[in-house]
Design an enzyme around this catalytic site. Structure first.
Site, PDB file in Angstrom:
ATOM      1  N   HIS A 158      66.494 -24.306   3.981  1.00 36.25           N
ATOM      2  CA  HIS A 158      67.848 -24.698   3.544  1.00 36.25           C
ATOM      3  C   HIS A 158      67.911 -26.161   3.082  1.00 36.25           C
ATOM      4  O   HIS A 158      68.983 -26.649   2.749  1.00 36.25           O
ATOM      5  CB  HIS A 158      68.869 -24.462   4.663  1.00 36.25           C
ATOM      6  CG  HIS A 158      69.019 -23.030   5.062  1.00 36.25           C
ATOM      7  ND1 HIS A 158      69.340 -22.033   4.161  1.00 36.25           N
ATOM      8  CD2 HIS A 158      68.885 -22.405   6.271  1.00 36.25           C
ATOM      9  CE1 HIS A 158      69.401 -20.866   4.801  1.00 36.25           C
ATOM     10  NE2 HIS A 158      69.120 -21.061   6.079  1.00 36.25           N
ATOM     11  N   ASP A 281      64.880 -13.868  11.993  1.00 35.71           N
ATOM     12  CA  ASP A 281      66.292 -13.600  12.297  1.00 35.71           C
ATOM     13  C   ASP A 281      66.751 -12.287  11.675  1.00 35.71           C
ATOM     14  O   ASP A 281      67.937 -11.973  11.661  1.00 35.71           O
ATOM     15  CB  ASP A 281      67.191 -14.784  11.895  1.00 35.71           C
ATOM     16  CG  ASP A 281      66.817 -15.426  10.581  1.00 35.71           C
ATOM     17  OD1 ASP A 281      65.953 -14.883   9.862  1.00 35.71           O
ATOM     18  OD2 ASP A 281      67.399 -16.486  10.265  1.00 35.71           O
TER      19      ASP A 281
HETATM   20  N1  Q9C Z   1      78.390 -17.820  11.693  1.00 36.39           N
HETATM   21  C1  Q9C Z   1      67.801 -20.622   9.349  1.00 36.39           C
HETATM   22  O1  Q9C Z   1      67.694 -19.451   9.670  1.00 36.39           O
HETATM   23  N2  Q9C Z   1      75.035 -21.296  10.685  1.00 36.39           N
HETATM   24  N3  Q9C Z   1      68.993 -21.245   9.376  1.00 36.39           N
HETATM   25  C2  Q9C Z   1      75.356 -19.911  10.656  1.00 36.39           C
HETATM   26  C3  Q9C Z   1      77.002 -18.118  11.269  1.00 36.39           C
HETATM   27  C4  Q9C Z   1      73.809 -21.774  10.126  1.00 36.39           C
HETATM   28  C5  Q9C Z   1      70.206 -20.568   9.747  1.00 36.39           C
HETATM   29  C6  Q9C Z   1      76.762 -19.626  11.149  1.00 36.39           C
HETATM   30  C7  Q9C Z   1      72.668 -20.788  10.088  1.00 36.39           C
HETATM   31  C8  Q9C Z   1      71.395 -21.441   9.589  1.00 36.39           C
HETATM   32  C9  Q9C Z   1      66.602 -21.429   8.989  1.00 36.39           C
HETATM   33 ZN    ZN Z   2      67.744 -17.686   8.698  1.00 38.88          ZN
END
Ligand code: Q9C
Ligand code: ZN
Length: 340
Positions: A158, A281
């Protein structure tokens, strides 16, 4: 398979983030990487080595010097303003504005994209070591290894040229790809649950690194503002960027079919190296992702990618339930190994 891993990731242990409007315990915890390295040891998946290569020169090529120097001094600036907690923005730069304020509150909001990516006094040290981990993994491919795993933490996909967020500060997979593309065509396959908006941003105008991502539809899922199928690259890069979206709660077979299409896309670019942004994930136990991939599905991932017969570096991205993350990652590695 060689794993690159450094315990320095423990220096990055943010305490909180905002989720569903609530301040909650941060999900991107050191225990994630520890569970993965423990599983690699338990299953004797191969040697585990510390990163040895410096990422410095590559960081300059992938990220803006403004953002890199900000990240390096953010915690110092934060403390100089009298704050004791973790550096987080409370205001963000609006579209088309270009100002770069000197006050830390204005400055941080010109680079950060969210409230989920805090900077502690030791975050930068861990971030540099995570970047070095990916770059050292890429050097293994250059030395002739067919297959390596960069156990990076914090994650990277990201983080764009001049923005960071989504638990990511520097883009580890992009740094690896940047090194490898000096030696031949590269393709990145991003199979984290979320779109790799940072990686797309970095290579959007280029065709020496093709990028394809399979992810939950950004219309309903973080990072929301990019990851749509209409984004296909620009200029020289047109046609070298591909986004394959799936419904947030898609059936496992839908996700696997999308991965097959992603692999077919990379073949058209004839890669000499593959970089896989591997997020776990997507697994059933994950608290953020809503997919339900299981061991058989992870075994299929390693098989599909390994059968391409291209030197491959896996770079760890997300995965927030540590046992599911470790078990799923191990299944990918084992099944890839069987194709060699
Ligand atoms: N309601 C990676 O998997 N916030 N980043 C999500 C959901 C950020 C995930 C909120 C998620 C970032 C590398
Ligand atoms: Zn992710």
């Amino acid at each position: 398979m060689i794993t690159i891993y450094s315990m320095a990731h423990r220096l990055h242990d943010p305490s909180w983030e905002v989720l569903d409007g609530e301040r909650v315990a941060h999900l991107e915890k050191p225990g994630r990487a520890e569970a993965v390295v423990d599983r690699i040891r338990e299953l004797s998946l191969g040697p585990i080595r510390p990163p040895e290569k410096s990422p410095k020169a590559l960081i300059e090529r992938v990220h803006s010097s403004e953002m890199v120097s900000f990240l390096a001094k953010a915690s110092t600036l934060w403390q100089a303003s009298g704050r004791t907690g973790e550096a987080t923005p409370y205001v963000w730069r609006q579209p088309r504005a270009t100002g770069r304020p000197s006050h830390v509150d204005g400055l941080i909001g010109s680079f950060a994209t969210d409230l989920a990516t805090p900077i502690t006094s030791t975050t930068w040290e861990a971030v540099l070591e995570s970047a070095a981990t990916a770059v050292s993994g890429a050097h293994l491919l250059l030395a002739g290894e067919p297959f390596a795993f960069a156990l990076c933490r914090p994650p990277g996909h990201h983080a764009g040229r001049d923005f960071y967020g989504g638990y990511c500060y520097l883009n580890n997979a992009a740094l690896a790809a940047e090194l490898l593309c000096d030696h031949g065509q590269v393709a990145i396959i991003d199979i984290d649950y979320h779109h790799g908006n940072g990686t797309q941003d970095i290579f959007y105008h280029r065709n020496d690194v093709a990028y394809v991502s399979v992810h939950a539809d950004p219309a309903t899922t973080f990072p929301y503002y990019s990851g749509y199928p209409s984004e296909r690259g620009e200029g020289q890069g047109f046609g070298a960027n591909r986004n394959i979206t799936i419904p947030a709660q898609a059936a496992n077979q839908v996700w696997l079919n999308a991965l097959e299409n992603a692999v077919v896309f990379t073949r058209r670019h004839r890669p000499r190296f593959l970089v896989i942004s591997i997020g776990l994930d997507t697994c059933a136990a994950d608290p953020l992702g809503q997919l339900t991939l299981r061991s058989v599905d992870y075994a299929r991932i390693g098989e599909l990618i390994g059968r391409e017969g291209v030197p491959t570096l896996y770079v760890l991205e997300g995965g927030y339930e540590k046992h599911g993350t470790a078990a799923s990652l191990a299944n990918v590695i084992l099944s890839h190994q069987e194709t060699l």
